[in-house]
Write an enzyme that holds these catalytic residues in place. Sequence first.
Site, short mmCIF file in Angstrom:
data_model
loop_
_atom_site.label_atom_id
_atom_site.label_comp_id
_atom_site.label_asym_id
_atom_site.label_seq_id
_atom_site.Cartn_x
_atom_site.Cartn_y
_atom_site.Cartn_z
N LYS A 87 8.52 -6.76 -4.29
CA LYS A 87 8.55 -5.33 -4.63
C LYS A 87 8.70 -4.48 -3.37
CE LYS A 87 5.88 -1.81 -7.14
NZ LYS A 87 5.68 -0.80 -6.08
N THR B 118 4.10 -6.98 -2.91
CA THR B 118 4.53 -5.69 -2.37
C THR B 118 4.74 -5.78 -0.87
OG1 THR B 118 3.34 -4.52 -4.12
CG2 THR B 118 3.94 -3.26 -2.16
N ARG C 174 0.58 10.88 3.70
CA ARG C 174 0.53 11.64 2.45
C ARG C 174 -0.27 12.93 2.68
NH1 ARG C 174 -0.89 6.05 -0.77
NH2 ARG C 174 1.05 4.99 -0.16
N SER D 189 -3.18 -4.44 -10.11
CA SER D 189 -3.17 -4.20 -8.67
C SER D 189 -4.30 -4.98 -8.00
CB SER D 189 -3.35 -2.71 -8.39
OG SER D 189 -3.56 -2.48 -7.01
N HIS E 110 8.22 2.77 -3.64
CA HIS E 110 6.78 2.99 -3.81
C HIS E 110 6.52 4.36 -4.42
CE1 HIS E 110 3.24 0.53 -2.53
NE2 HIS E 110 2.60 1.62 -2.88
N TYR F 102 -0.74 -7.26 -1.82
CA TYR F 102 -0.19 -6.70 -0.59
C TYR F 102 -0.19 -7.76 0.51
CZ TYR F 102 -0.72 -1.94 -2.42
OH TYR F 102 -0.61 -0.79 -3.16
N GLN G 218 -0.42 -8.23 -8.69
CA GLN G 218 0.22 -7.69 -7.50
C GLN G 218 -0.63 -7.93 -6.27
OE1 GLN G 218 -1.21 -4.81 -5.87
NE2 GLN G 218 0.33 -4.71 -4.25
#
EC number: 1.1.-.-
Length: 379
Positions: free
Chosen positions: A251, A155, A164, A106, A275, A129, A127
Site C-alpha cells: 500500500k 503500508t 499535518r 489497522s 495515504h 507499518y 495492515q
Amino acid sequence: MIISSSTDYRRAAQKRLPPFLFHYIDGGAYAEHTLRRNVDDLAEVALRQRVLKDMSQLDTSIDLFGEKLSMPVALSPVGLTGMYARRGEVQAARAADARGIPFTMSSVSVCPIEEVAPRLSRPMWFQLYVLKDRGFMRNALERAQAAGCSTLVFTVDMPVPGARYRDAHSGMSGPNAALRRYAQAVMHPRWAWDVGLLGRPHDLGNISRYLGKPTGLEDYMGYLGANFDPSISWKDLEWIREFWKGPMLIKGILDPDDARDAVRFGADGIIVSNHGGRQLDGVLSSARALPAIADAVKGQIKILADSGIRSGLDVVRMIALGADAAMLGRAYIYALAAAGQSGVDHLLGLIEKEIRVAMTLTSVSSISQITSELLVREP
C-alpha cells in the site's frame, strides 16, 4: 438530519466529534492540496453513458484473492478507529462482514486483533507499518495469522510521518494538547459518554499486548514517532514475504516503477494510494496516478486504489481507470462516527446502489466489463 451520501455523514460526524478527532480524520498534510485533488480529480473523470441495453441482470460481485466480494470494495485500515465510535473496529468490521466485503484492521487500532476477528463470519485483512521495532512486526504478524486474517496490507509510504498542520491547531498535537482534548470532550457530551467513558479502554490494543502495558494517545504518538524507519527497502520486506502465508498487498504505490518493483518482489497486489493526502502534499492524486500504473502492471498483479473515494460512482471511476477494486477510508469513518455500525452498513448500501446505477447507465452488467472503454476521451 437526512443522510443520503458520505458528504451528509461527514457533516454529522463533525457535529458529534470533538474537533481533535474530526480534524485528525478529515485533514491532510501541509496545505492539503493533494487531499482536495484526490476528490476533485476523481470527480472530473467522465464516463460514457450508453442506453437501450438490457440491464435487468447486474452482478456487482468479484473474486479477489480467493474471496467472494459482494462488490469491488474493501474498507481501508484507519488508525484509532475505536476513538470514533465505541469499540469502533468491531462495529465497522461487523458492518463490512454483513455486506460481504473485507475489513482491514489497522495495526494501530484501539481494539486488538483478538477482539475483532472472532466476531466475524469471514476473515478480515490486516495492515502493518514498516517499523524499527521488528519484534512488534513479527508479533503482530503471528497474532494476525493465528486470528485467521487472510490478507496482509503492508503500508510503505510512511517512513516518516507527514506534516499535518491541522493536528497542531486542533489539539491532536501541539502545546497543551491533552488539556485541549479534555476541554473539547466536555463540550461534546454524547461522544464523551458513548466513546470516552463506555468505549474504554482506549489503549492501542495491538501495541499494548506486545509491550505488556497500556498505551494511550500520547504513547501512540511517541511510539510511532520513534519507530518509523526511513532506512526501509525492498530487501527488508523479504522476511515478511517468507513469513506471511497469505496474499500480500503493498500500500502506498504512486509510480509505475514502484509498481513494477512490487511485481518483481512477488507481491500479490498493490494499493495505489497517497495515504489520503496525509503524507506528502503535492504528489499526484490516486485518480491521476492510476492509469499509468495500470498500463505498466495490469494483469501481472491485482490493483486496488484508495484516496478520494466518496461514492459508488467513484468506485466505478477507479475501476475504469485501471483498478480491480477500490478501498474506502474517510467515508466509512464519517458514517461510523455519526451512527456506528448501522451508519457504516447504511453507507455501504448506498455505495452498492450507486455502483448499480452507474453500471446500468453505462450499460455494463458485470464488474469485469468496466474498462477504460467507459472513459470519455477528451479531444
